[in-house]
Design a protein around this motif. Sequence first.
Motif, PDB file in Angstrom:
ATOM      1  N   GLU A  33      84.549  38.276 -39.108  1.00 31.36           N
ATOM      2  CA  GLU A  33      84.314  37.017 -38.907  1.00 31.36           C
ATOM      3  C   GLU A  33      83.137  36.147 -37.969  1.00 31.36           C
ATOM      4  O   GLU A  33      83.102  35.185 -38.272  1.00 31.36           O
ATOM      5  CB  GLU A  33      85.633  36.778 -37.816  1.00 31.36           C
ATOM      6  N   SER A  37      81.619  32.890 -39.797  1.00 30.68           N
ATOM      7  CA  SER A  37      81.328  31.841 -39.055  1.00 30.68           C
ATOM      8  C   SER A  37      79.939  31.079 -39.227  1.00 30.68           C
ATOM      9  O   SER A  37      79.653  29.954 -39.496  1.00 30.68           O
ATOM     10  CB  SER A  37      81.494  32.085 -37.713  1.00 30.68           C
ATOM     11  N   ASN A  40      80.224  29.725 -42.749  1.00 26.24           N
ATOM     12  CA  ASN A  40      80.862  28.491 -42.944  1.00 26.24           C
ATOM     13  C   ASN A  40      79.775  27.149 -42.139  1.00 26.24           C
ATOM     14  O   ASN A  40      79.864  26.087 -42.539  1.00 26.24           O
ATOM     15  CB  ASN A  40      82.061  28.448 -41.761  1.00 26.24           C
ATOM     16  N   VAL A 175      80.842  35.284 -31.837  1.00 32.55           N
ATOM     17  CA  VAL A 175      82.245  35.243 -32.223  1.00 32.55           C
ATOM     18  C   VAL A 175      82.677  36.488 -31.576  1.00 32.55           C
ATOM     19  O   VAL A 175      82.265  37.577 -31.813  1.00 32.55           O
ATOM     20  CB  VAL A 175      82.464  35.068 -33.747  1.00 32.55           C
TER      21      VAL A 175
END
Length: 280
Positions: A33, A37, A40, A175
């Motif tokens: 993730e 991130s 994104n 993250v």
Amino acid sequence: MQRISSLAELDHWKGLLPGDTLGFVPTMGALHEGHLSLVNMSLERGDKTLVSIYVNPTQFNNPEDLVKYPKTLEKDLKMLEVVGCDAVFLPTAEMLYPEGLKSRAFSFGFLGLHMEGAKRPGHFEGMATVVTKFFELIQPDFAIFGEKDYQQLCIIRHVVAGENWPVKIVPGPTVREEDGLAMSSRNLRLSEVERAEAASIYAVLSKACKEAESFNSVAELKSYCMEALNAVPSLSVEYIECCDEKELQPVRELDPKSPTRLFAAVQCGNVRLIDNLPLF
């Protein structure tokens, strides 16, 4: 999502993007993730996003670490497709190092003297070699690098400024898992017990940062972190360092007015983990 496996395919794909803003996220695969991130962020910032997956041999000072680095390509590709990545570049060593696996010389100034620069000789030269090669081939408008590898981020900014690369370097926040452990591809190599105890890294560092002004000296703060982490069975501290955010030089005193970060490298079983947090 376009899957690019040759330089000709890369040139063709870029030729279809006249006027589009291109974002680039370099990775070594084993995506999580934290990587997503960054992807994104790129998708939100630019018109198109390209992610590279390449495990770069020249930045591994430990051959065993290179051999054991997790490889999950098909899973990675599915994850990138789900988030809407436009293209993934899967180069070979021959494409990036046509004259053989060799890093070029760089001047990192003060940035490479301590922490990872001291503990992993040749690591930053290898990393900067492959990143600048990617910049040459891809020609992105911006590239995103995570703050978990904060020293790497600073060195890339330094290289881009010093060599006048026309690419903007954008930082992405670290993250974390629910228990605070910084997401890392290397976490996949932790046993169940090691994974649980690795959460102590964030717990100890964040406590030190929150209570920074209660310590009488840098040495006292570092000693607290080392003792607390070394008391955890799976953990062995390689270094704890307090450095200024700009030049990454160890600070001599705790000054709340001076932007400072707390850095750690910790061996968890056979896996080496790094983390950092803003101190002031």
